[in-house]
Design a protein around this motif. Structure first.
Motif, mmCIF file in Angstrom:
data_model
loop_
_atom_site.group_PDB
_atom_site.id
_atom_site.type_symbol
_atom_site.label_atom_id
_atom_site.label_comp_id
_atom_site.label_asym_id
_atom_site.label_seq_id
_atom_site.Cartn_x
_atom_site.Cartn_y
_atom_site.Cartn_z
ATOM 1 N N LEU A 1 1.403 -1.265 0.129
ATOM 2 C CA LEU A 1 -0.161 0.043 -0.106
ATOM 3 C C LEU A 1 0.912 1.561 0.219
ATOM 4 O O LEU A 1 1.141 2.369 -0.738
ATOM 5 C CB LEU A 1 -1.369 -0.208 0.763
ATOM 6 N N CYS B 1 0.859 3.981 -3.125
ATOM 7 C CA CYS B 1 0.786 5.325 -2.919
ATOM 8 C C CYS B 1 1.989 6.213 -3.426
ATOM 9 O O CYS B 1 1.579 6.990 -3.764
ATOM 10 C CB CYS B 1 0.685 6.243 -1.220
ATOM 11 N N TRP C 1 1.695 5.607 -7.317
ATOM 12 C CA TRP C 1 0.688 6.525 -7.785
ATOM 13 C C TRP C 1 0.957 7.970 -7.859
ATOM 14 O O TRP C 1 0.693 8.812 -8.702
ATOM 15 C CB TRP C 1 -0.616 6.749 -7.138
ATOM 16 N N THR D 1 -5.556 2.299 -8.822
ATOM 17 C CA THR D 1 -6.669 1.409 -7.747
ATOM 18 C C THR D 1 -6.717 0.221 -7.890
ATOM 19 O O THR D 1 -6.341 -0.592 -7.015
ATOM 20 C CB THR D 1 -7.960 2.298 -7.573
ATOM 21 N N LEU E 1 -3.715 -1.757 -6.875
ATOM 22 C CA LEU E 1 -3.284 -1.662 -5.801
ATOM 23 C C LEU E 1 -3.283 -2.542 -5.572
ATOM 24 O O LEU E 1 -3.188 -3.628 -4.853
ATOM 25 C CB LEU E 1 -4.066 -0.326 -5.257
ATOM 26 N N GLY F 1 -7.380 0.759 0.899
ATOM 27 C CA GLY F 1 -5.885 1.326 0.499
ATOM 28 C C GLY F 1 -6.859 2.332 -0.941
ATOM 29 O O GLY F 1 -6.346 3.172 -1.407
ATOM 30 N N SER F 2 -7.695 1.846 -1.613
ATOM 31 C CA SER F 2 -7.951 3.009 -2.706
ATOM 32 C C SER F 2 -8.615 4.120 -1.454
ATOM 33 O O SER F 2 -8.439 5.418 -2.065
ATOM 34 C CB SER F 2 -9.858 2.059 -3.328
ATOM 35 N N SER G 1 -5.248 6.060 -0.835
ATOM 36 C CA SER G 1 -4.175 6.333 -1.917
ATOM 37 C C SER G 1 -4.645 7.430 -2.693
ATOM 38 O O SER G 1 -4.067 8.710 -2.531
ATOM 39 C CB SER G 1 -3.851 5.492 -2.973
ATOM 40 N N ASN G 2 -6.955 8.132 -2.531
ATOM 41 C CA ASN G 2 -7.071 8.978 -3.204
ATOM 42 C C ASN G 2 -6.917 9.423 -2.080
ATOM 43 O O ASN G 2 -6.639 11.171 -2.653
ATOM 44 C CB ASN G 2 -8.285 8.643 -3.277
ATOM 45 N N LEU H 1 -3.028 11.849 -2.347
ATOM 46 C CA LEU H 1 -3.299 11.855 -4.262
ATOM 47 C C LEU H 1 -3.524 13.535 -3.834
ATOM 48 O O LEU H 1 -3.168 13.944 -4.300
ATOM 49 C CB LEU H 1 -3.388 11.346 -4.719
#
Length: 187
Positions: free
Chosen positions: A49, A53, A56, A71, A74, A104-105, A108-109, A112
């Protein structure tokens, strides 16, 4: 010339084995179960994860675009990492992979979005993440998170769950089945 019993000219030669049973026991299945490590799977998932990140954010910064389908990558990374480290053969590993992919989605968003916001304010990503308050979350889910992100998160969870379990040979699967049957008899 070698003579075979009941030679049939229309039958192809067998290449997959002689038809004898597999020499495996329930103890072999117990060894497979003991080789599982939920802790290793969690650690590998967290490392995957973090790496995702960073990857991405880097790709988005280099191209100047955000790719929401990343994702799904991911999900594949998490599934393969959990398979490799956890060596799981039961249902807990796909569930772990799917849950970590959904979490994680979202994370990570968030990272980001913090990275993109940090560039526009001339600050660091960590500074932006530290200054998040309870009033920030509604704005994030209104402006950044959308239906496509939710869809790709669900697809990533499915991919991660599919890839999370250890791939077994025929003998390993049979040994695991014999171990499970023995466990059911004991209950």
């Amino acid at each position: 010339m070698k003579k075979t019993p009941n030679p049939n000219p229309l039958r192809l030669r067998k290449k997959h084995g002689d038809g004898s049973g597999l020499d495996v026991t329930a103890a072999d299945g117990a060894r497979l179960v003991r080789a599982q490590s939920f802790r290793n799977a969690v650690v590998a998932g967290l490392i995957a994860l973090i790496v995702f990140c960073v990857l991405w954010v880097s790709v988005s910064a280099l191209t100047g675009r955000v790719f929401p389908w990343m994702t799904v990558v991911l999900g594949a990374m998490l599934g393969l990492a959990i398979r490799r480290a956890g060596r799981g053969v039961d249902w807990t590993f796909p569930v772990l992979a799917a849950a970590m992919a959904l979490f994680g989605s979202i994370m990570s968003n968030i990272v980001l979005a913090a990275s993109t916001t940090a560039e526009s304010y001339g600050m660091g990503t960590v500074e932006i993440l530290r200054s998040v308050t309870s009033m920030t979350w509604p704005v994030f889910f209104d402006e950044v998170w959308n239906v496509a992100d939710g869809f790709f998160a669900v697809v990533a969870a499915g991919v991660a769950a599919f890839l999370a379990n250890r791939r077994l040979s025929r003998a390993q699967f049979y040994a695991l089945r014999r171990w499970r049957e023995e466990q059911q008899k004991d209950e």
